[in-house]
Design an enzyme around this catalytic site. Structure first.
Site, PDB file in Angstrom:
ATOM      1  CG  HIS A 327     -19.727  30.107  14.640  1.00 26.21           C
ATOM      2  ND1 HIS A 327     -19.699  28.997  13.818  1.00 26.21           N
ATOM      3  CD2 HIS A 327     -18.969  31.048  14.010  1.00 26.21           C
ATOM      4  CE1 HIS A 327     -18.959  29.265  12.745  1.00 26.21           C
ATOM      5  NE2 HIS A 327     -18.512  30.490  12.833  1.00 26.21           N
ATOM      6  CG  ASP A 417     -12.665  34.036  -1.578  1.00 25.84           C
ATOM      7  OD1 ASP A 417     -13.148  34.883  -0.804  1.00 25.84           O
ATOM      8  OD2 ASP A 417     -11.844  33.174  -1.210  1.00 25.84           O
TER       9      ASP A 417
END
Length: 612
Positions: A327, A417
């Site tokens: 990441h 969302d």
């Protein structure tokens, strides 16, 4: 975000990098007011008054000085946060990053042209590899259109980190090495590394200036597979990348010390385009239940993936695929965008290669064999043991909710969302009898080298709505009113975070300046309400919308008593991955998903029976 690819592009991929605005520093007053607003749902009135007094003292005293120093830093940098964020969020962490930091996930191809099938692993791998190499070429030649939000150009710098990138462990701090170059910048490594049964192989993916075709890639992969099936498994040196970072750094130094050739092998892996992991596992996932392949992608065999690599493409023996990525160099949207491109290409060609079957003469893959001794073998055994102990503690579920999706939510004039985030808050509240401090990723790519800001979905309005939903006496009208207030607050906070007006990264900057100046840690950061509300990386719910494409991922929880929650929103379905630590007696991912399903149905019913 869809991939716009032009044969003769009018805009080059990275052409706007120099004209993007710098990352702003929010006002101190605004950040402190927003912080106080965010901690309120977790505080009694007495606790809140104590924190409000601490924040007032900070704002009038040391906070003012630290803010001025931060403004000074911002005047000499286009992104005052970039280096700090990379160090504090990734490179200085010492716990094992492969499980705690990396993200992994399933490829969506099993939903259409590539359902689980035995005997096709290498053939399918050669085709997916070819599409990935085409994507690399699009970036090399800058033919991928720059991303935009409406008319606003977004930063594309993270796309440079997808290929030829690797994290290298250090005793106190890691580093990232990036070998990628566009065509105009110069030559770029073009070899790939294939890992199989604890062994490493490498070959060039370009021959005479042309990317290898699927039949040519298949020839190379077949050679690797035959070698591994006919001979014993390798030493599994890759498992070392799953270790605690300082321990891995010292093991790496020792590895280089016993044979300088080991350094060359490490550099070959680090500079490779990406790693292909040929995995014997057969997860047999379905379009409704992605759990097996998601679990394997996150917690599979550590001897056939390089945990520090920016992209490990995992090919399973049942013809399904996954990925595991570090990441540190980029956020998930980079891999999502790439995987969605591959998915669209496979869909368009029905997963078949329709070009030439000719295989040009070229060198076979070269095996990369580390020199090891008993100490290295012992280090590998220790790494595997701690990895398997931790992976066995991770609960992973990944299911599709198929009753409705984006279309039905938007029809009711609600943001999809926000809908999922509020459903998650209600699910947690129903399961645990309290609110969970929550992190949602907000994207700040409209600024130079912008990555993310924290958006905190657990607001006072959300708390009131969750409470109202579980009150037997509450009317539908009261529930709808409370829901609308929660929606509006969430949308406002998300817009502010995306526009550089969030407060979490700002507070981190002030904290780091105090640390750099050798000052005592300000009271604001030691106040119990700071960590109780999620500050300092203590969010109970670590969440992210992966997008509106077919691609999903998963992450481990941020804290031991927490959840990792990634989701994607399709027109007619919502697919979510949820993780917990089994050793935490309070959490259960299966139950949270079932509570989420209940919440989604209740919310749609609320939104249907009246126009909000």
């Amino acid at each position: 975000m869809t991939n716009q690819v032009s044969e003769f592009p009018t805009e080059r991929t990275f052409q706007y990098q120099h004209s993007l605005p710098p990352l702003p520093v929010p006002s101190l007053e605004g950040s402190l007011a927003n912080y106080l607003d965010a901690v309120r749902p977790f505080a009694t009135e007495e606790e809140y008054q104590v924190t409000a007094a601490i924040v007032k003292r900070f704002g009038e005293g040391i906070g003012k000085d630290l803010h001025q120093k931060l403004l000074q830093r911002a005047r000499t940098r286009r992104n005052w946060l970039e280096e700090w964020w990379l160090n504090a969020a990734y490179l200085e962490l010492r716990y094992p990053s492969q499980l705690n930091v990396n993200f992994g996930g399933p490829a969506p191809y099993l939903e259409h042209c590539w359902p689980p099938t035995e005997g096709v692993q290498l053939q399918r791998t050669s085709i997916s590899m070819w599409h990935t190499l085409q994507y690399w070429d699009l970036l090399r030649t800058e033919r991928l259109d720059p991303h935009k939000a409406g008319n606003v150009v977004l930063d594309m710098d993270q796309f440079r980190m997808l290929f030829c990138t690797c994290k290298v462990p250090g005793v106190t701090k890691d580093t990232i090495i990036n070998y990628f170059k566009t065509e105009s910048e110069g030559p770029c490594p073009s070899h790939v590394v294939v890992m199989c049964k604890g062994r490493f192989f490498s070959f060039d993916a370009v021959c005479d200036g042309h990317i290898l075709t699927p039949p040519e890639l298949l020839r190379q992969l077949t050679h690797v597979k035959q070698c591994c099936e006919e001979e014993p498994a390798g030493d599994g040196v890759a498992a070392l990348t799953s270790e605690e970072r300082t321990r891995w750094a010292k093991a790496r130094e020792y590895l280089i010390g016993i044979d300088p050739a080991n350094k060359t092998i490490l550099e070959t892996i680090q500079s490779s385009l990406f790693v292909i992991s040929l995995d014997d596992a057969k997860p047999y996932a379905t379009a409704e239940n992605y759990t097996p392949v998601t679990r394997e992608a996150l917690t599979g065999d550590p001897t056939i993936r390089w945990g520090d690599k920016s992209y490990n493409s995992i090919s399973f023996a049942d013809g399904t695929f996954g990925s595991n990525c570090d990441h540190a160099p980029y956020d998930a949207m980079v891999l999502v965008t790439h995987c969605y491109y591959v998915d669209q290409q496979l869909k368009a060609t029905d997963g078949k290669w329709k070009g030439s079957e000719t295989v040009r003469p070229m060198p076979l893959p070269e095996e990369l064999v580390f020199t090891v001794d008993d100490r290295v073998r012992s280090d590998v055994a220790h790494a595997k043991q701690q990895y398997f102990e931790t992976t066995q503690d991770l609960q992973v579920v990944c299911y599709a909710f198929t009753s409705f999706g984006k279309a039905a939510i938007k029809q009711r004039k609600l943001h999809p969302d926000t809908f999922i985030q509020l459903a998650l808050q209600l699910a947690y509240y129903r399961q645990h009898g309290r609110l969970g401090s929550c992190y949602e990723t907000a994207m700040t790519r409209r600024f130079y080298h912008g990555r993310t800001e924290t958006m905190r979905p657990c607001t006072l309005e959300t708390k009131n709505w969750c409470h109202t939903m579980l009150l037997p006496a509450a009317s539908a009208e009261a529930k709808r009113k409370a829901l609308l207030l929660a929606f509006n607050k969430h949308n406002k906070l998300m817009a502010e975070a995306q526009n550089g007006k969030g407060f979490d990264r700002h507070l981190l900057g002030l904290y780091l300046i105090a640390k750099k100046e050798g000052l005592p840690v300000p009271d604001l950061f030691t106040d119990p309400l700071y960590s109780k509300s999620g500050g300092g990386g203590n969010f109970t719910l670590s969440t992210s919308l992966v997008g509106y494409t077919t691609v999903l991922g998963a992450v481990a929880p941020m804290v031991h008593h927490g959840y990792g929650f990634f989701y994607r929103i399709g027109d007619d379905r919502i697919v979510a991955s949820c993780t917990t630590w089994k050793s935490s007696p309070e959490t259960d991912a299966e139950t949270l998903f079932q509570n989420l399903v209940t919440s989604l149905h209740e919310m749609l019913h609320l939104a249907t029976t009246a126009q909000l």
